[in-house]
Design a protein around this motif. Structure first.
Motif, mmCIF file in Angstrom:
data_model
loop_
_atom_site.group_PDB
_atom_site.id
_atom_site.type_symbol
_atom_site.label_atom_id
_atom_site.label_comp_id
_atom_site.label_asym_id
_atom_site.label_seq_id
_atom_site.Cartn_x
_atom_site.Cartn_y
_atom_site.Cartn_z
ATOM 1 N N HIS A 42 0.829 -1.206 0.000
ATOM 2 C CA HIS A 42 0.000 0.000 0.000
ATOM 3 C C HIS A 42 0.862 1.253 0.000
ATOM 4 N N ALA A 43 0.543 2.166 -0.909
ATOM 5 C CA ALA A 43 1.284 3.423 -0.998
ATOM 6 C C ALA A 43 0.834 4.403 0.078
ATOM 7 N N ASN A 44 -0.405 4.263 0.507
ATOM 8 C CA ASN A 44 -0.950 5.143 1.549
ATOM 9 C C ASN A 44 -1.360 4.303 2.759
ATOM 10 N N GLY A 45 -2.233 4.853 3.596
ATOM 11 C CA GLY A 45 -2.637 4.162 4.803
ATOM 12 C C GLY A 45 -3.444 2.904 4.541
ATOM 13 N N VAL A 46 -3.421 1.985 5.522
ATOM 14 C CA VAL A 46 -4.216 0.757 5.470
ATOM 15 C C VAL A 46 -5.428 0.959 6.380
ATOM 16 N N ASN A 47 -6.626 0.837 5.809
ATOM 17 C CA ASN A 47 -7.860 1.116 6.549
ATOM 18 C C ASN A 47 -8.460 -0.105 7.229
ATOM 19 N N THR A 48 -8.223 -1.294 6.666
ATOM 20 C CA THR A 48 -8.961 -2.464 7.123
ATOM 21 C C THR A 48 -8.184 -3.740 6.829
ATOM 22 N N ALA A 64 -6.184 3.171 1.620
ATOM 23 C CA ALA A 64 -6.676 4.466 1.160
ATOM 24 C C ALA A 64 -6.334 4.709 -0.306
ATOM 25 N N ASP A 65 -5.401 3.920 -0.849
ATOM 26 C CA ASP A 65 -5.034 4.027 -2.259
ATOM 27 C C ASP A 65 -5.960 3.220 -3.166
ATOM 28 N N GLY A 66 -6.982 2.574 -2.592
ATOM 29 C CA GLY A 66 -7.919 1.776 -3.373
ATOM 30 C C GLY A 66 -7.424 0.377 -3.679
ATOM 31 N N VAL A 67 -6.275 -0.007 -3.124
ATOM 32 C CA VAL A 67 -5.655 -1.303 -3.405
ATOM 33 C C VAL A 67 -6.120 -2.342 -2.388
ATOM 34 N N ILE A 68 -6.339 -3.578 -2.859
ATOM 35 C CA ILE A 68 -6.659 -4.724 -2.004
ATOM 36 C C ILE A 68 -5.538 -5.744 -2.145
ATOM 37 N N VAL A 69 -5.053 -6.269 -1.022
ATOM 38 C CA VAL A 69 -3.946 -7.221 -1.038
ATOM 39 C C VAL A 69 -4.347 -8.481 -0.271
ATOM 40 N N PHE A 100 -11.612 4.717 -5.310
ATOM 41 C CA PHE A 100 -11.226 5.492 -4.135
ATOM 42 C C PHE A 100 -10.916 4.555 -2.968
ATOM 43 N N SER A 101 -10.767 5.131 -1.817
ATOM 44 C CA SER A 101 -10.337 4.405 -0.620
ATOM 45 C C SER A 101 -11.215 3.189 -0.314
ATOM 46 N N VAL A 102 -10.566 2.050 -0.040
ATOM 47 C CA VAL A 102 -11.273 0.840 0.392
ATOM 48 C C VAL A 102 -11.443 0.903 1.905
ATOM 49 N N GLU A 103 -12.686 0.880 2.376
ATOM 50 C CA GLU A 103 -12.973 1.077 3.793
ATOM 51 C C GLU A 103 -13.156 -0.215 4.576
ATOM 52 N N THR A 104 -13.666 -1.255 3.921
ATOM 53 C CA THR A 104 -13.892 -2.536 4.609
ATOM 54 C C THR A 104 -13.616 -3.690 3.655
ATOM 55 N N VAL A 105 -12.910 -4.709 4.151
ATOM 56 C CA VAL A 105 -12.757 -5.972 3.413
ATOM 57 C C VAL A 105 -13.149 -7.100 4.352
ATOM 58 N N GLN A 106 -13.739 -8.152 3.798
ATOM 59 C CA GLN A 106 -14.140 -9.294 4.618
ATOM 60 C C GLN A 106 -14.182 -10.556 3.769
ATOM 61 N N MET A 114 -14.039 -16.511 -1.994
ATOM 62 C CA MET A 114 -14.791 -15.277 -2.212
ATOM 63 C C MET A 114 -14.544 -14.303 -1.067
ATOM 64 N N PHE A 115 -14.500 -13.014 -1.395
ATOM 65 C CA PHE A 115 -14.434 -11.976 -0.379
ATOM 66 C C PHE A 115 -15.177 -10.745 -0.867
ATOM 67 N N VAL A 116 -15.443 -9.835 0.057
ATOM 68 C CA VAL A 116 -16.248 -8.649 -0.243
ATOM 69 C C VAL A 116 -15.480 -7.402 0.180
ATOM 70 N N SER A 117 -15.565 -6.363 -0.636
ATOM 71 C CA SER A 117 -14.930 -5.081 -0.311
ATOM 72 C C SER A 117 -15.911 -3.949 -0.564
ATOM 73 N N SER A 118 -15.758 -2.867 0.188
ATOM 74 C CA SER A 118 -16.593 -1.682 -0.028
ATOM 75 C C SER A 118 -15.706 -0.449 0.030
ATOM 76 N N SER A 119 -16.154 0.606 -0.642
ATOM 77 C CA SER A 119 -15.258 1.736 -0.886
ATOM 78 C C SER A 119 -15.991 3.064 -0.892
ATOM 79 N N PHE A 120 -15.195 4.127 -0.808
ATOM 80 C CA PHE A 120 -15.724 5.482 -0.939
ATOM 81 C C PHE A 120 -16.196 5.780 -2.363
ATOM 82 N N ASP A 121 -15.941 4.863 -3.305
ATOM 83 C CA ASP A 121 -16.415 5.087 -4.672
ATOM 84 C C ASP A 121 -17.890 4.685 -4.843
#
Length: 384
Positions: A42-48, A64-69, A100-106, A114-121
């Motif tokens: 992640h280039a920026n902060g990790v939210n979740t 916050a960079d919109g990346v999921i790892v 935009f920023s990824v706020e939750t992953v599960q 399978m997994f789910v992600s949600s974002s500010f987009d």
């Protein structure tokens, strides 16, 4: 510890007690693991972050960079010093990535495929782990702050979603549509959480200072509106005035047995509630610094007695006794504010991440004279 082993050998204690003692000892000895690194993607902060419960092997992170790892937590090198590798990344180069920023992953609770992600987009995406492509995309009219799948549900496949809209959205994985709306909050819904005990019970936290508990099978929906003062007013009157905090409520977490609910707010307070009655247990955690205007992810230990809660507190992670409110220790290692932490129950390990872009592993460490001191602390806590 030798006393507990001797009692177990003599048949005076059952295996569960010994297991809880050992789990508690390990949590009390958590230290930053200097031998384990995490690939910095992640280039920026990790939210979740989220660890799957099937194998306890893979961890998701969203930034916050919109990346999921996706990280592999196992050590394949055979050496004491190793790096947890990123096995898959959904980066900015992917046309499916969040804008935009990824706020939750599960992770999907029953399958790592399978997994789910949600974002500010304004989207929530259901991903196929093999192809790293979304199998389903839910679009919303407002910013998405949080989502959650029930860890135990067998009779429904609902995802609860909190957005800038005060209405809580319920999306059905089977039909791929939004099927229900829960109305009652008067400001954005910052955090949502299904009960790990009852599959139809949902808790939601909002910027309107309220925490509501819902039964999604009922037409009226809302069962409880938590009141920090435990007022004895009629339900009709209390619905309008009850507040859980004196500021925005941005954190929710059930204990593993679902009997208690912990909430966190921007009034720098954390509260413990009886999830069945909605009663404030009045445990005093003192000032718990919280300046975040969005969801804050904290976690509770599992398998310990007593239980502990791990809460981001500035650039540290504060560890509190769940039922005593005692500050047990502060885990320091980040260079900037911590935004999320996740407990790994298989090994009593903790993972934390924040605005410095680092994911840190905290592991049980016992060395030399510390063993006796920590054993005494475990014994003292067990007797409380």
């Amino acid at each position: 510890m030798l006393g507990y082993l001797a009692a177990r050998r003599a048949g005076l204690d059952d295996p569960l007690r010994l297991r809880r003692v050992e789990a508690t000892r390990r949590v009390l000895s958590l230290q930053l693991n200097a031998d384990r690194d995490m690939d910095r993607i992640h280039a920026n902060g990790v939210n979740t972050v989220d660890i799957e419960v099937i194998e306890g092997k893979y961890m998701l992170s969203g930034g916050a960079d919109g990346v999921i790892v996706i990280y592999d937590l196992e050590n394949f090198s055979g050496k004491p010093q190793y790096t947890c590798k990123a096995v898959s990344t959904i980066g900015r180069s992917s046309k499916y990535a969040h804008k935009f920023s990824v706020e939750t992953v599960q992770w999907y609770p029953y399958d790592t495929g399978m997994f789910v992600s949600s974002s500010f987009d304004k989207t929530m995406k259901v991903w196929d782990t093999e192809t790293l492509k979304p199998a389903e995309v839910f679009e919303f009219e407002d910013t998405v702050y949080s989502h959650h799948l029930s860890p135990i549900a067998r009779k429904h496949s609902l995802i609860a979603v909190g957005t800038k809209d005060p209405k809580v959205q319920l999306c059905d994985l089977n039909s791929g549509s939004k099927i229900q709306v829960l109305q009652g909050h008067r400001a954005e819904v910052l955090s949502v959480r299904w009960s790990p005990r009852y599959e139809h019970i949902l808790a939601t936290a909002s910027a309107d200072s309220k925490v509501r508990v819902w039964d999604v099978r009922r037409a009226s929906g809302c069962l409880l509106t938590l009141d920090q003062h435990n007022s004895d007013k009629s339900k009709a009157a209390s619905e309008a005035v009850n507040t859980a905090h004196n500021g925005r409520v941005n954190g929710l977490c059930f204990t593993s047995d679902g009997l208690y609910l912990i909430t966190s707010g921007t009034d720098d307070r954390m509260r413990l509630w009886n999830s069945a009655t909605g009663e404030n247990t009045l445990v005093n955690y003192g000032k718990v610094s919280n300046e975040s205007r969005k969801r804050r992810q904290f976690t509770v230990s599992q398998g310990c007695s007593p239980e502990f809660v791990f809460v981001p507190c500035g650039s540290s992670v504060a560890v509190y006794g769940l039922h005593t409110g005692e500050l047990v220790t502060m885990l320091r290692g980040h260079y900037n504010n911590v935004d999320c932490c996740e407990f790994h129950p298989d090994h009593q390990e903790l993972y934390s991440a924040g605005k410095d872009g680092n994911i840190l592993a905290w592991v049980p460490v016992l060395r030399g004279p510390d063993v006796e001191e920590e054993s005494d602390q475990v014994t003292r806590l067990f007797k409380l």
